[in-house]
Design a protein around this motif. Sequence first.
Motif: not given
Length: 324
Positions: A108-109, A97-102, A300-301
């Motif tokens: 690498k997170l 969900r984070i990757q889709d939003r950013l 940003r999230l």
Amino acid sequence: MTDISNQINTLRKTLRHHEYLYHVLDAPEIPDSEYDRLFHQLKALEQQHPELIMPDSPTQRVGAKPLSSFAQVTHEIPMLSLDNAFSDEEFYAFVKRIQDRLIALPEKLEFCCEPKLDGLAVSILYVNGVLTQAATRGDGTTGEDITLNIRTIRNIPLQLFTDNPPARLEVRGEVFMPQAGFNKLNETALAKGEKTFANPRNAAAGSLRQLDPKITSQRPLTLNAYGIGVAEGVELPDTHYGRLQWLKSLGIPVNPEIQLCDGVENVLKFYRTIQQKRPNLGYDIDGTVLKINSIPLQERLGFISKAPRWAIAYKFPAQEEMTI
Ligand SMILES: NC(=O)n1nc(-c2ccco2)nc1N
């Protein structure tokens, strides 16, 4: 400055230093008897010169008399609760969900990984470096003013360890009761035929919400900070981990198990390591809290406004336009 106030300030500085060594670093340099001697020396000087007593003096930890009720405190920044994951798959879904939003994503997170302490979330406000107000999380927007009780917790500094304090700094963290202190408290209560607590979390909550600070002062409570709310007059680090290290430099206790983890696999390794350590930590945890480390990425999230999980509105189908 008169000689007396010089003596008083020197004693306060010395006592703050040894209180920090004992209660935050667990590394005392003087015997308790020496600490007590210095404390009573300061107490006597302050009693001879009450006009010199300051609220942040080490002698002022325990409030004078019991309250009749707690005042309400509104959190300037809401203290939100956390979403839960109960499996690796649910953690992967959280990351996705984070990757889709950013849109633009670092390869690498990086996560700041923390044990999830099972105590009571609190907010502690320091104004110009002096502990001024403390509150429970409450419903996230409004909590109870437990300033007098928080002041009795020995590893919470009454004054930040800096000559250049921020104008305002809100420290957020968990107050909990270590298992050894909990067991001792229950043994004593049992011996006295008093009420015992079911678990350390209830004991911490019951101790923090005592109207009489003298009772709270006798309970083995401790704080571990895990975040910052309001911060004014200071340039904060731009990572969560950096902010926790900064809090530590101010004398605020932070959990020693906290680690930076690069990438999802290392996060899951942290989770399993903490799971293995759990029986020997000496305090109750109910999981881990895994946070994106970069503050700009956190901003940003943002937040999902949390709807309650316990209620649902079951609506009637949209009515056809009423024909009259
Ligand atoms: N309970 C606990 O140990 N927490 N709780 C948070 C938290 C709650 C909201 C944001 O962060 N972080 C840690 N380590």
